[in-house]
Design a protein around this motif. Structure first.
Motif, PDB file in Angstrom:
ATOM      1  N   MET A   1      77.245   7.461  54.229  1.00 20.73           N
ATOM      2  CA  MET A   1      76.497   7.961  55.386  1.00 20.73           C
ATOM      3  C   MET A   1      75.592   6.872  55.959  1.00 20.73           C
ATOM      4  N   LYS A   2      74.954   6.099  55.088  1.00 20.30           N
ATOM      5  CA  LYS A   2      74.099   5.004  55.567  1.00 20.30           C
ATOM      6  C   LYS A   2      74.917   3.969  56.326  1.00 20.30           C
ATOM      7  N   GLU A   3      76.124   3.674  55.829  1.00 16.50           N
ATOM      8  CA  GLU A   3      76.996   2.717  56.506  1.00 16.50           C
ATOM      9  C   GLU A   3      77.424   3.262  57.870  1.00 16.50           C
ATOM     10  N   LYS A   4      77.727   4.548  57.945  1.00 10.21           N
ATOM     11  CA  LYS A   4      78.096   5.148  59.229  1.00 10.21           C
ATOM     12  C   LYS A   4      76.922   5.096  60.204  1.00 10.21           C
ATOM     13  N   GLU A   5      75.722   5.372  59.710  1.00  7.07           N
ATOM     14  CA  GLU A   5      74.546   5.295  60.569  1.00  7.07           C
ATOM     15  C   GLU A   5      74.336   3.867  61.070  1.00  7.07           C
ATOM     16  N   ARG A   6      74.569   2.885  60.202  1.00  4.44           N
ATOM     17  CA  ARG A   6      74.441   1.481  60.601  1.00  4.44           C
ATOM     18  C   ARG A   6      75.460   1.136  61.677  1.00  4.44           C
TER      19      ARG A   6
ATOM     20  N   LEU B   1      79.011  12.635  60.614  1.00  3.24           N
ATOM     21  CA  LEU B   1      77.695  12.719  59.978  1.00  3.24           C
ATOM     22  C   LEU B   1      77.125  14.132  60.101  1.00  3.24           C
ATOM     23  N   HIS B   2      77.277  14.722  61.276  1.00  2.00           N
ATOM     24  CA  HIS B   2      76.780  16.081  61.499  1.00  2.00           C
ATOM     25  C   HIS B   2      77.500  17.064  60.568  1.00  2.00           C
ATOM     26  N   ASN B   3      78.826  16.941  60.467  1.00  2.00           N
ATOM     27  CA  ASN B   3      79.602  17.840  59.596  1.00  2.00           C
ATOM     28  C   ASN B   3      79.224  17.663  58.131  1.00  2.00           C
ATOM     29  N   GLU B   4      79.021  16.397  57.710  1.00  2.00           N
ATOM     30  CA  GLU B   4      78.619  16.149  56.328  1.00  2.00           C
ATOM     31  C   GLU B   4      77.238  16.751  56.059  1.00  2.00           C
ATOM     32  N   GLU B   5      76.350  16.641  57.050  1.00  2.00           N
ATOM     33  CA  GLU B   5      75.021  17.220  56.895  1.00  2.00           C
ATOM     34  C   GLU B   5      75.100  18.747  56.797  1.00  2.00           C
ATOM     35  N   GLU B   6      75.963  19.354  57.600  1.00  2.00           N
ATOM     36  CA  GLU B   6      76.145  20.809  57.549  1.00  2.00           C
ATOM     37  C   GLU B   6      76.671  21.243  56.178  1.00  2.00           C
ATOM     38  N   THR B   7      77.609  20.471  55.627  1.00  3.50           N
ATOM     39  CA  THR B   7      78.150  20.776  54.299  1.00  3.50           C
ATOM     40  C   THR B   7      77.049  20.674  53.241  1.00  3.50           C
ATOM     41  N   GLN B   8      76.232  19.626  53.330  1.00  2.00           N
ATOM     42  CA  GLN B   8      75.130  19.464  52.382  1.00  2.00           C
ATOM     43  C   GLN B   8      74.135  20.616  52.500  1.00  2.00           C
ATOM     44  N   LEU B   9      73.849  21.028  53.728  1.00  2.00           N
ATOM     45  CA  LEU B   9      72.921  22.150  53.927  1.00  2.00           C
ATOM     46  C   LEU B   9      73.479  23.438  53.315  1.00  2.00           C
ATOM     47  N   GLN B  10      74.778  23.662  53.465  1.00  2.00           N
ATOM     48  CA  GLN B  10      75.400  24.849  52.877  1.00  2.00           C
ATOM     49  C   GLN B  10      75.323  24.793  51.352  1.00  2.00           C
ATOM     50  N   GLU B  11      75.586  23.607  50.770  1.00  2.00           N
ATOM     51  CA  GLU B  11      75.492  23.449  49.316  1.00  2.00           C
ATOM     52  C   GLU B  11      74.058  23.686  48.853  1.00  2.00           C
ATOM     53  N   LEU B  12      73.098  23.138  49.601  1.00  2.00           N
ATOM     54  CA  LEU B  12      71.687  23.321  49.277  1.00  2.00           C
ATOM     55  C   LEU B  12      71.303  24.797  49.357  1.00  2.00           C
ATOM     56  N   ARG B  13      71.773  25.461  50.401  1.00  2.00           N
ATOM     57  CA  ARG B  13      71.480  26.896  50.572  1.00  2.00           C
ATOM     58  C   ARG B  13      72.038  27.698  49.390  1.00  2.00           C
ATOM     59  N   ASN B  14      73.292  27.435  49.028  1.00  2.00           N
ATOM     60  CA  ASN B  14      73.916  28.162  47.914  1.00  2.00           C
ATOM     61  C   ASN B  14      73.163  27.927  46.603  1.00  2.00           C
ATOM     62  N   THR B  15      72.754  26.682  46.382  1.00  2.00           N
ATOM     63  CA  THR B  15      71.997  26.365  45.175  1.00  2.00           C
ATOM     64  C   THR B  15      70.649  27.080  45.206  1.00  2.00           C
ATOM     65  N   PHE B  16      69.978  27.046  46.340  1.00  2.00           N
ATOM     66  CA  PHE B  16      68.658  27.659  46.492  1.00  2.00           C
ATOM     67  C   PHE B  16      68.732  29.158  46.213  1.00  2.00           C
ATOM     68  N   ILE B  17      69.747  29.817  46.753  1.00  2.00           N
ATOM     69  CA  ILE B  17      69.905  31.266  46.567  1.00  2.00           C
ATOM     70  C   ILE B  17      70.073  31.617  45.098  1.00  2.00           C
ATOM     71  N   SER B  18      70.720  30.743  44.335  1.00  2.00           N
ATOM     72  CA  SER B  18      70.991  31.044  42.926  1.00  2.00           C
ATOM     73  C   SER B  18      69.775  30.834  42.017  1.00  2.00           C
ATOM     74  N   LEU B  19      68.682  30.275  42.560  1.00  2.00           N
ATOM     75  CA  LEU B  19      67.483  30.020  41.759  1.00  2.00           C
ATOM     76  C   LEU B  19      66.598  31.257  41.661  1.00  2.00           C
TER      77      LEU B  19
END
Length: 190
Positions: A74-79, A135-153
């Motif tokens: 992701m950093k390389e893509k941003e660069r 980058l936007h799609n990868e961020e959306e995937t990360q947010l979904q993973e974060l949301r799923n993890t958060f819900i399980s806590l």
């Protein structure tokens, strides 16, 4: 699972002993035993050797490396996006020829230069849009993973996630720059 547990599980799946694995990757069987028992944590280069010997991606041994790899990509893509933005700005700033340049060109050559410039800008902006979308799609995937993890806590875990995320947000070293695909400027018309 820990790195050692993953090494042990994959080694057994492959039907290898610790000694055989050590020989395949150039390590002592005692080192393999320490890694598997959690007595030591192999360096990245050692993890790569073990993964190669086991014929698996290194991320199978250490899943944390997958997120590190994704972060580096992701950093390389941003660069690359920033580099493209600079090129686009440069090309846009060169909208006219100098008098001396213009005098030496025929009308057809001038039109060809404008056409090539426009095509070059279109290509660069398409590449830029493609990278921004990825980058936007990868961020959306990360947010979904974060949301799923958060819900399980449980409540205590959720409180800590919020506390740590606020702490990270306040530290500028951890703030990223994300460009939404809709923010890419239209191609200028000549």
């Amino acid at each position: 699972m820990s790195v050692g547990e993953n090494i042990k599980r994959i080694r057994k799946e492959k039907g290898l002993t610790q000694k055989q694995l050590g020989e395949l990757c150039g390590l002592a069987d005692s080192a393999i035993r320490r890694y598997e028992n959690g007595g030591a944590n192999p360096k990245i280069e050692t993890k790569k050797k073990i993964a190669n010997a086991l014929e698996v991606p290194v991320e199978d041994i250490d899943p944390d490396l997958e997120s590190l790899t994704k972060s580096l990509i992701m950093k390389e893509k941003e660069r690359k996006m920033e580099e493209i933005e600079h090129i686009i700005k440069f090309l846009n700033s060169r909208t006219t020829l100098t008098d001396a340049e213009e005098e030496q060109l025929t009308e057809q050559q001038k039109l060809k230069i404008i056409e090539l410039k426009k095509k070059g800008l279109e290509n660069l902006q398409n590449i830029h849009l493609s990278i921004a979308t990825e980058l936007h799609n990868e961020e959306e995937t990360q947010l979904q993973e974060l949301r799923n993890t958060f819900i399980s806590l449980n409540q205590d875990g959720k409180y800590l996630v919020l506390k740590y995320s606020d702490m990270l947000f306040r530290d500028e070293r951890y703030r990223g720059k994300m460009i939404h695909p809709s923010k890419i400027k239209d191609i200028p018309q000549d």
